[in-house]
Design an enzyme around this catalytic site. Sequence first.
Site, mmCIF file in Angstrom:
data_model
loop_
_atom_site.group_PDB
_atom_site.id
_atom_site.type_symbol
_atom_site.label_atom_id
_atom_site.label_comp_id
_atom_site.label_asym_id
_atom_site.label_seq_id
_atom_site.Cartn_x
_atom_site.Cartn_y
_atom_site.Cartn_z
ATOM 1 N N GLY A 67 1.414 -6.268 4.775
ATOM 2 C CA GLY A 67 1.090 -5.013 5.443
ATOM 3 C C GLY A 67 -0.348 -4.932 5.886
ATOM 4 N N GLY A 68 -0.804 -3.680 6.049
ATOM 5 C CA GLY A 68 -2.103 -3.443 6.648
ATOM 6 C C GLY A 68 -3.278 -4.001 5.877
ATOM 7 N N VAL A 126 1.935 -8.661 -0.673
ATOM 8 C CA VAL A 126 2.371 -8.416 -2.039
ATOM 9 C C VAL A 126 3.383 -9.493 -2.427
ATOM 10 C CG1 VAL A 126 3.450 -6.790 -3.638
ATOM 11 C CG2 VAL A 126 1.993 -5.940 -1.793
ATOM 12 N N ALA A 166 6.137 -8.493 0.587
ATOM 13 C CA ALA A 166 5.775 -7.678 1.750
ATOM 14 C C ALA A 166 4.429 -8.126 2.284
ATOM 15 C CB ALA A 166 5.725 -6.200 1.375
ATOM 16 N N ASP A 191 -1.351 8.958 0.611
ATOM 17 C CA ASP A 191 -0.270 8.326 1.377
ATOM 18 C C ASP A 191 1.060 8.468 0.640
ATOM 19 O OD1 ASP A 191 0.736 7.036 3.611
ATOM 20 O OD2 ASP A 191 0.360 5.022 2.836
ATOM 21 N N LYS A 224 -0.946 -8.151 -5.514
ATOM 22 C CA LYS A 224 -1.386 -7.741 -4.187
ATOM 23 C C LYS A 224 -2.666 -8.488 -3.853
ATOM 24 C CE LYS A 224 -2.455 -3.665 -1.361
ATOM 25 N NZ LYS A 224 -2.494 -2.187 -1.321
ATOM 26 N N GLY A 235 -2.975 -6.180 3.023
ATOM 27 C CA GLY A 235 -2.784 -7.466 2.368
ATOM 28 C C GLY A 235 -1.323 -7.829 2.273
#
Length: 317
Positions: free
Chosen positions: A22-23, A27, A20, A137, A42, A25
Site C-alpha cells: 500500500g501507500g 505487509v 498487502a 483512518d 510491515k 509500505g
Amino acid sequence: MKLVEGQLIHRRYRLDSRLAQGGMGEVWKGYDIQLGRPVAIKALRGDLGVTQEAKLLRLRAEAHNSANLAHPNIAALFEYYEHDGIGFLIMEYVPSKSLADLFHSKGAMDPIELLPILIQTARGLFVAHSHGVIHRDVKPANIMVSDTGEVKITDFGVSYSTGQGQITKDGMVVGTAQYISPEQAQGQQATPQSDIYSLGVVAYEGLAGHRPFTGTTPVDIAAAHVNNPVPPLPDSVDVQLREFVMSMLAKDPLDRPKDALVVSRTLARIERRLLDQQTEMADTAMATSGNRLPRRVTSTPRIVLEAPASRLGGNKQ
C-alpha cells in the site's frame, strides 16, 4: 532493499508471504522463530517518491503511537526495528476477515450482528484516545473481525498523538475520503470526535448497505462530508439506533458523543434492548403456537487521501 519469501529479518523473523502492498509500505505474514508464533511484518517500500527519512519518520510515529496501546481490541505491536535505513514493524498477526470483507459479502447487516463489532471498535478507540492517539483512518478495512466475533483495530499508519511533531505538509488532508470527518477534510487537526465521525460512517454503511456520500473523485466525496447533509438512514432501522448514529455524524464535533466510551456504552444499551425484544418476540411466537418454553437468556460475545484543504472547503488550522 527487495523483500523476498524466506528472508530472515533481525535474525529472528522469517518472511513467509506478502499480504498487502500500500501507500506506506508492504505487509507480510511472517514467523517468529524464537517464540514459534506467526507475526505480521510491515516494512517500508523503496519505490516511493518521498525521501527515505520522511518515510522513516512516519513509520517511527506509527510505532510510537502503537507501543502502549495494550487492549484486546487493538492489534498489538511487538517490536520496531531499523536496518540499513529500512524500518520494520513487527505486529500481532490477525487471521481474520476485515469488516470491509463482511460488508462486501453481506451488504446491510442485522444490527444484532453489527452492534458488537461497533461496540468493540469504540472500546479500542477509547483506549487509543486515552493515550492521546487519534487513529485518523477508521474504516472497515482497518477493523478485523474473527469468526468468533472478536475485533482488532489495525493500521495506525497515519495516526497522530499529542506532542507529535508535524509530518504531514501544511495544507494537506490525511484520511480516506469515504470515511473522513469534515474537520479533517478542511485541513484541521483531528480529535477523538474525528474518529467517532468515521466510526459513524462505518455504522451507517453497515446499517444502510452503502456509504452516506459518493462522488466521482475522492476530493468530491470529502467535500460532501463538509458541505452536504447526511442522508437519513432507512426507517427500518431502530429509531434510537438511527438517531444515535446520526449524532455521530454531526458536522460540528461538539455535537457528537462526548467520547468513544459513551459510544460503546450507548450502543451496548441499544444492543441489549434489541436482544430483549428479539427474545420476547420469540417467546410470544412460541406461546401463540401452543409450545411454551422457558424464557431464554441470550448473550453475545463481549469481547491516504492527501489533497489541498482549499479544494475541500476549508483551511489548515
